[in-house]
Design a protein around this motif. Structure first.
Motif, PDB file in Angstrom:
ATOM      1  N   SER A  16      -1.017   5.063   2.179  1.00  0.00           N
ATOM      2  CA  SER A  16      -1.603   6.301   1.672  1.00  0.00           C
ATOM      3  C   SER A  16      -2.463   6.985   2.725  1.00  0.00           C
ATOM      4  O   SER A  16      -3.093   8.004   2.454  1.00  0.00           O
ATOM      5  N   MET A  17      -2.508   6.410   3.930  1.00  0.00           N
ATOM      6  CA  MET A  17      -3.307   6.967   5.020  1.00  0.00           C
ATOM      7  C   MET A  17      -2.404   7.444   6.148  1.00  0.00           C
ATOM      8  O   MET A  17      -1.255   7.015   6.255  1.00  0.00           O
ATOM      9  N   GLY A  18      -2.921   8.329   6.974  1.00  0.00           N
ATOM     10  CA  GLY A  18      -2.176   8.820   8.120  1.00  0.00           C
ATOM     11  C   GLY A  18      -2.861   8.439   9.419  1.00  0.00           C
ATOM     12  O   GLY A  18      -3.938   7.855   9.426  1.00  0.00           O
ATOM     13  N   ARG A  19      -2.203   8.731  10.531  1.00  0.00           N
ATOM     14  CA  ARG A  19      -2.735   8.480  11.871  1.00  0.00           C
ATOM     15  C   ARG A  19      -3.077   7.008  12.090  1.00  0.00           C
ATOM     16  O   ARG A  19      -4.123   6.659  12.611  1.00  0.00           O
ATOM     17  N   LEU A  20      -2.154   6.145  11.678  1.00  0.00           N
ATOM     18  CA  LEU A  20      -2.322   4.706  11.857  1.00  0.00           C
ATOM     19  C   LEU A  20      -1.128   4.116  12.596  1.00  0.00           C
ATOM     20  O   LEU A  20      -0.003   4.579  12.436  1.00  0.00           O
ATOM     21  N   VAL A  21      -1.379   3.079  13.379  1.00  0.00           N
ATOM     22  CA  VAL A  21      -0.334   2.189  13.858  1.00  0.00           C
ATOM     23  C   VAL A  21      -0.605   0.856  13.191  1.00  0.00           C
ATOM     24  O   VAL A  21      -1.671   0.273  13.373  1.00  0.00           O
ATOM     25  N   VAL A  22       0.347   0.395  12.398  1.00  0.00           N
ATOM     26  CA  VAL A  22       0.164  -0.823  11.617  1.00  0.00           C
ATOM     27  C   VAL A  22       1.107  -1.913  12.113  1.00  0.00           C
ATOM     28  O   VAL A  22       2.326  -1.723  12.122  1.00  0.00           O
ATOM     29  N   CYS A  23       0.536  -3.016  12.537  1.00  0.00           N
ATOM     30  CA  CYS A  23       1.330  -4.187  12.887  1.00  0.00           C
ATOM     31  C   CYS A  23       1.566  -4.946  11.584  1.00  0.00           C
ATOM     32  O   CYS A  23       0.668  -5.631  11.089  1.00  0.00           O
ATOM     33  N   ALA A  24       2.747  -4.782  10.999  1.00  0.00           N
ATOM     34  CA  ALA A  24       3.029  -5.314   9.664  1.00  0.00           C
ATOM     35  C   ALA A  24       3.559  -6.742   9.730  1.00  0.00           C
ATOM     36  O   ALA A  24       4.331  -7.089  10.622  1.00  0.00           O
ATOM     37  N   GLY A  25       3.128  -7.555   8.777  1.00  0.00           N
ATOM     38  CA  GLY A  25       3.559  -8.945   8.718  1.00  0.00           C
ATOM     39  C   GLY A  25       4.941  -9.103   8.116  1.00  0.00           C
ATOM     40  O   GLY A  25       5.578  -8.126   7.696  1.00  0.00           O
ATOM     41  N   ASP A  26       5.395 -10.350   8.034  1.00  0.00           N
ATOM     42  CA  ASP A  26       6.733 -10.630   7.524  1.00  0.00           C
ATOM     43  C   ASP A  26       6.929 -10.144   6.094  1.00  0.00           C
ATOM     44  O   ASP A  26       8.022  -9.724   5.705  1.00  0.00           O
ATOM     45  N   GLY A  27       5.848 -10.209   5.298  1.00  0.00           N
ATOM     46  CA  GLY A  27       5.967  -9.819   3.890  1.00  0.00           C
ATOM     47  C   GLY A  27       6.325  -8.361   3.698  1.00  0.00           C
ATOM     48  O   GLY A  27       6.793  -7.978   2.621  1.00  0.00           O
ATOM     49  N   SER A  28       6.134  -7.554   4.720  1.00  0.00           N
ATOM     50  CA  SER A  28       6.392  -6.113   4.593  1.00  0.00           C
ATOM     51  C   SER A  28       7.866  -5.793   4.408  1.00  0.00           C
ATOM     52  O   SER A  28       8.207  -4.695   3.943  1.00  0.00           O
ATOM     53  N   VAL A  29       8.752  -6.719   4.760  1.00  0.00           N
ATOM     54  CA  VAL A  29      10.192  -6.445   4.659  1.00  0.00           C
ATOM     55  C   VAL A  29      10.882  -7.369   3.654  1.00  0.00           C
ATOM     56  O   VAL A  29      12.104  -7.406   3.591  1.00  0.00           O
ATOM     57  N   GLN A  30      10.097  -8.071   2.847  1.00  0.00           N
ATOM     58  CA  GLN A  30      10.685  -9.066   1.958  1.00  0.00           C
ATOM     59  C   GLN A  30      10.876  -8.596   0.527  1.00  0.00           C
ATOM     60  O   GLN A  30      11.491  -9.306  -0.269  1.00  0.00           O
ATOM     61  N   THR A  31      10.345  -7.437   0.183  1.00  0.00           N
ATOM     62  CA  THR A  31      10.559  -6.895  -1.163  1.00  0.00           C
ATOM     63  C   THR A  31      10.885  -5.414  -1.069  1.00  0.00           C
ATOM     64  O   THR A  31      10.483  -4.731  -0.117  1.00  0.00           O
ATOM     65  N   SER A  32      11.585  -4.912  -2.065  1.00  0.00           N
ATOM     66  CA  SER A  32      11.940  -3.492  -2.074  1.00  0.00           C
ATOM     67  C   SER A  32      10.700  -2.617  -2.207  1.00  0.00           C
ATOM     68  O   SER A  32      10.643  -1.512  -1.656  1.00  0.00           O
ATOM     69  N   THR A  33       9.687  -3.121  -2.916  1.00  0.00           N
ATOM     70  CA  THR A  33       8.443  -2.366  -3.077  1.00  0.00           C
ATOM     71  C   THR A  33       7.755  -2.168  -1.735  1.00  0.00           C
ATOM     72  O   THR A  33       7.332  -1.062  -1.385  1.00  0.00           O
ATOM     73  N   ASN A  34       7.648  -3.246  -0.957  1.00  0.00           N
ATOM     74  CA  ASN A  34       7.006  -3.153   0.344  1.00  0.00           C
ATOM     75  C   ASN A  34       7.795  -2.277   1.303  1.00  0.00           C
ATOM     76  O   ASN A  34       7.223  -1.495   2.070  1.00  0.00           O
ATOM     77  N   LEU A  35       9.118  -2.407   1.261  1.00  0.00           N
ATOM     78  CA  LEU A  35       9.957  -1.559   2.118  1.00  0.00           C
ATOM     79  C   LEU A  35       9.771  -0.083   1.757  1.00  0.00           C
ATOM     80  O   LEU A  35       9.796   0.781   2.638  1.00  0.00           O
ATOM     81  N   ALA A  36       9.581   0.193   0.477  1.00  0.00           N
ATOM     82  CA  ALA A  36       9.366   1.578   0.048  1.00  0.00           C
ATOM     83  C   ALA A  36       8.059   2.120   0.608  1.00  0.00           C
ATOM     84  O   ALA A  36       7.978   3.293   0.997  1.00  0.00           O
ATOM     85  N   TYR A  37       7.026   1.284   0.663  1.00  0.00           N
ATOM     86  CA  TYR A  37       5.751   1.730   1.238  1.00  0.00           C
ATOM     87  C   TYR A  37       5.896   2.040   2.725  1.00  0.00           C
ATOM     88  O   TYR A  37       5.243   2.956   3.244  1.00  0.00           O
ATOM     89  N   LEU A  38       6.741   1.297   3.404  1.00  0.00           N
ATOM     90  CA  LEU A  38       6.962   1.569   4.829  1.00  0.00           C
ATOM     91  C   LEU A  38       7.584   2.943   5.052  1.00  0.00           C
ATOM     92  O   LEU A  38       7.425   3.532   6.124  1.00  0.00           O
ATOM     93  N   ARG A  39       8.270   3.462   4.032  1.00  0.00           N
ATOM     94  CA  ARG A  39       8.933   4.756   4.168  1.00  0.00           C
ATOM     95  C   ARG A  39       7.936   5.913   4.176  1.00  0.00           C
ATOM     96  O   ARG A  39       8.320   7.059   4.416  1.00  0.00           O
ATOM     97  N   HIS A  40       6.662   5.631   3.941  1.00  0.00           N
ATOM     98  CA  HIS A  40       5.651   6.676   4.067  1.00  0.00           C
ATOM     99  C   HIS A  40       5.447   7.055   5.526  1.00  0.00           C
ATOM    100  O   HIS A  40       4.862   8.091   5.829  1.00  0.00           O
TER     101      HIS A  40
END
Length: 305
Positions: free
Chosen positions: A172-196
């Motif tokens: 929900s924030m902008g102007r960030l570089v996020v080093c995402a952990g493994d959990g970020s790609v393990q559920t459809s919900t988390n993958l959807a958040y990455l699409r922001h």
């Protein structure tokens, strides 16, 4: 300080200003997930994320370019000169795409390694973004590294919920570089958040990663309490292969990929360690530039004559 309830995250008072600066009006509310390439209404109100309570290890404010030094990344002498040139090129490329980027956040996915971490920090500096490590936020939400390990062992669902809460707030924030952990790609919900934002797969060879783990440069549960034997490195590599096979489908959904092996091949480097994070950052910025060009063409094609 432990959170009041599991999965609730807060940023420290000392980082509150940095977090507020990172909020972008170009992003939809957290409960409405849209791909980064979708048209966004700048006038749409955005639900601001709750205030975190994070350590400096989890968030890093952008450094002033005049104060930035390649010594921070472990270079000296002739190597420093090369790294300085590469950093200069990365900063120049970042400046070229900054206006088109419009504050869109960058999410780095891939197996955890020092290359991924260094790439994220240098990319954040080049773009004048703030840097977050999602795993560090999850650990702090649980009450520390040991508490996070216990939570993951005793309550897998609670641990995964914490990972999702981290991505929900960061997305929900902008102007960030996020080093995402493994959990970020393990559920459809988390993958959807990455699409922001724009997601980048930092792809490194498994033997490169195994070597970092064996040298203690990257903490991993794979190497904890492992028996000391001649086949220990093979066991680590096999475990990494299994982990990679479980995650590669999620990694493959990223908008673009920066491959250490491909970059090393292009440079004629036989040793992967000869490839600097600055070079990888430049490749990442080129990938972002290509994505923005495609976005412009799609928007132009959609306009009426």
């Amino acid at each position: 300080m432990k959170p009041e309830r599991r999965g609730e995250l807060r940023l420290g008072v000392e980082m509150r200003a940095a977090a507020s600066l990172a909020v972008s009006p170009l992003f939809p509310p957290p409960n409405r997930v849209l791909p980064w390439s979708s048209a966004r209404n700048p006038s749409r109100s955005v639900a601001k994320p709750s205030i975190f309570l994070a350590s400096p290890a989890a968030i890093r404010e952008p450094q002033s370019r005049s104060r930035r030094s390649t010594r921070a990344y472990g270079f000296s002498g002739a190597k420093m000169s090369v790294a300085a040139q590469e950093t200069s090129l990365a900063v120049k490329k970042a400046a070229e795409i900054l206006d088109d980027l419009k504050g869109t956040s960058i999410f780095l996915v891939g197996m955890n390694c020092t290359m991924k971490t260094d790439l994220g920090k240098i990319l954040a500096d080049a773009l004048r973004y703030c840097y977050f490590d999602s795993d560090s936020l999850v650990e702090q939400a649980a009450g520390g590294v040991s508490a996070a390990k216990s939570l993951r062992k005793e309550d897998e669902k609670g641990f995964r919920d914490s990972e999702t809460e981290v991505l929900k707030q960061l997305s929900s924030m902008g102007r960030l570089v996020v080093c995402a952990g493994d959990g970020s790609v393990q559920t459809s919900t988390n993958l959807a958040y990455l699409r922001h934002g724009i997601s980048i797969w930092v792809d490194v060879p498994l033997d490169y990663l195994a070597n970092e783990m064996l040298m203690g440069e990257v903490p991993s549960p794979i190497t904890i309490n492992a028996p000391e034997s001649d086949s220990f490195s093979e066991q680590v590599l096999e475990s990494l292969m299994q982990q990679y096979n479980e995650l590669k489908e999620g990694f493959g959904t990223a908008d673009t990929t920066v491959s250490l092996q491909k970059v090393a091949s292009q440079l004629g480097c036989e040793d992967f360690t000869s490839v600097t994070p600055e070079v990888m950052v430049l490749e990442a910025l080129k990938g972002i530039e290509r994505l923005m060009s495609v976005k412009k063409m799609m928007e132009a094609a959609g306009r009426p004559f």
